[in-house]
Design a protein around this motif. Structure first.
Motif, PDB file in Angstrom:
ATOM      1  N   LYS A 115      34.564  39.260  44.735  1.00 27.95           N
ATOM      2  CA  LYS A 115      34.548  40.277  43.695  1.00 27.95           C
ATOM      3  C   LYS A 115      35.562  39.844  42.654  1.00 27.95           C
ATOM      4  O   LYS A 115      36.572  39.222  42.977  1.00 27.95           O
ATOM      5  CB  LYS A 115      34.946  41.645  44.246  1.00 27.95           C
TER       6      LYS A 115
ATOM      7  N   THR B 190      33.249  43.290  35.506  1.00 28.01           N
ATOM      8  CA  THR B 190      33.341  43.324  36.963  1.00 28.01           C
ATOM      9  C   THR B 190      32.133  42.614  37.531  1.00 28.01           C
ATOM     10  O   THR B 190      31.093  42.526  36.882  1.00 28.01           O
ATOM     11  CB  THR B 190      33.374  44.771  37.533  1.00 28.01           C
TER      12      THR B 190
ATOM     13  N   LYS C  35      30.352  41.072  41.586  1.00 25.14           N
ATOM     14  CA  LYS C  35      30.484  40.627  42.968  1.00 25.14           C
ATOM     15  C   LYS C  35      29.423  39.591  43.245  1.00 25.14           C
ATOM     16  O   LYS C  35      28.409  39.520  42.554  1.00 25.14           O
ATOM     17  CB  LYS C  35      30.441  41.790  43.952  1.00 25.14           C
TER      18      LYS C  35
ATOM     19  N   GLU D 211      39.598  45.859  44.391  1.00 23.29           N
ATOM     20  CA  GLU D 211      38.841  46.995  44.929  1.00 23.29           C
ATOM     21  C   GLU D 211      39.069  48.255  44.099  1.00 23.29           C
ATOM     22  O   GLU D 211      38.133  48.996  43.811  1.00 23.29           O
ATOM     23  CB  GLU D 211      39.223  47.242  46.391  1.00 23.29           C
ATOM     24  N   MET D 212      40.317  48.501  43.706  1.00 21.49           N
ATOM     25  CA  MET D 212      40.618  49.700  42.909  1.00 21.49           C
ATOM     26  C   MET D 212      40.040  49.598  41.500  1.00 21.49           C
ATOM     27  O   MET D 212      39.425  50.545  41.002  1.00 21.49           O
ATOM     28  CB  MET D 212      42.128  49.921  42.846  1.00 21.49           C
TER      29      MET D 212
ATOM     30  N   ALA E 234      37.576  47.721  40.418  1.00 25.74           N
ATOM     31  CA  ALA E 234      36.116  47.612  40.399  1.00 25.74           C
ATOM     32  C   ALA E 234      35.439  48.980  40.389  1.00 25.74           C
ATOM     33  O   ALA E 234      34.269  49.096  40.031  1.00 25.74           O
ATOM     34  CB  ALA E 234      35.629  46.790  41.586  1.00 25.74           C
ATOM     35  N   GLN E 235      36.153  50.015  40.745  1.00 29.01           N
ATOM     36  CA  GLN E 235      35.600  51.373  40.738  1.00 29.01           C
ATOM     37  C   GLN E 235      35.576  51.982  39.338  1.00 29.01           C
ATOM     38  O   GLN E 235      34.926  52.996  39.112  1.00 29.01           O
ATOM     39  CB  GLN E 235      36.406  52.265  41.669  1.00 29.01           C
ATOM     40  N   LEU E 236      36.288  51.358  38.394  1.00 29.98           N
ATOM     41  CA  LEU E 236      36.349  51.884  37.035  1.00 29.98           C
ATOM     42  C   LEU E 236      35.122  51.467  36.237  1.00 29.98           C
ATOM     43  O   LEU E 236      34.491  50.454  36.528  1.00 29.98           O
ATOM     44  CB  LEU E 236      37.612  51.389  36.330  1.00 29.98           C
ATOM     45  N   GLU E 237      34.808  52.245  35.218  1.00 23.41           N
ATOM     46  CA  GLU E 237      33.710  51.914  34.310  1.00 23.41           C
ATOM     47  C   GLU E 237      34.163  50.825  33.348  1.00 23.41           C
ATOM     48  O   GLU E 237      35.356  50.676  33.073  1.00 23.41           O
ATOM     49  CB  GLU E 237      33.309  53.158  33.503  1.00 23.41           C
TER      50      GLU E 237
END
Length: 90
Positions: free
Chosen positions: A10, A29, A31, A57-58, A60-63
């Motif tokens: 990722k 972003t 993967k 990981e943190m 990658a959750q954002l837009e």
């Protein structure tokens, strides 16, 4: 560029332009193959890459184009300090 090294790669690309941005933003972003392409593009343009599985990981959750939340300022500041240090050595 930040990447992690687990089975399925990722990657997250960040941008910070002090004159335009209040805080760094996620500008890419990916993967798997998309992460590989982001990493290859970063290498092609001599953009520093830092491996940090938890941060990826943190983030990658954002837009896309979303500013990073204030809870992540400290750890992202460490990434930018890493980049600054590399730039000073080149």
């Amino acid at each position: 560029m930040i990447q992690n090294g687990i089975n399925k790669k990722k990657a997250v690309a960040l941008r910070y332009q002090p004159d335009l941005d209040v805080s760094p933003k996620v500008i890419g972003t990916g993967k798997g193959m998309a992460a590989e392409q982001l990493i290859a593009k970063a290498k092609e343009h001599d953009i520093p890459i830092q491996e940090d599985e938890t941060l990826v990981e943190m983030l990658a959750q954002l837009e896309l184009n979303q500013a990073i939340p204030s809870e992540l300022y400290e750890v992202v500041a460490e990434v930018f300090a890493f980049i600054y240090k590399i730039d000073q050595n080149t």
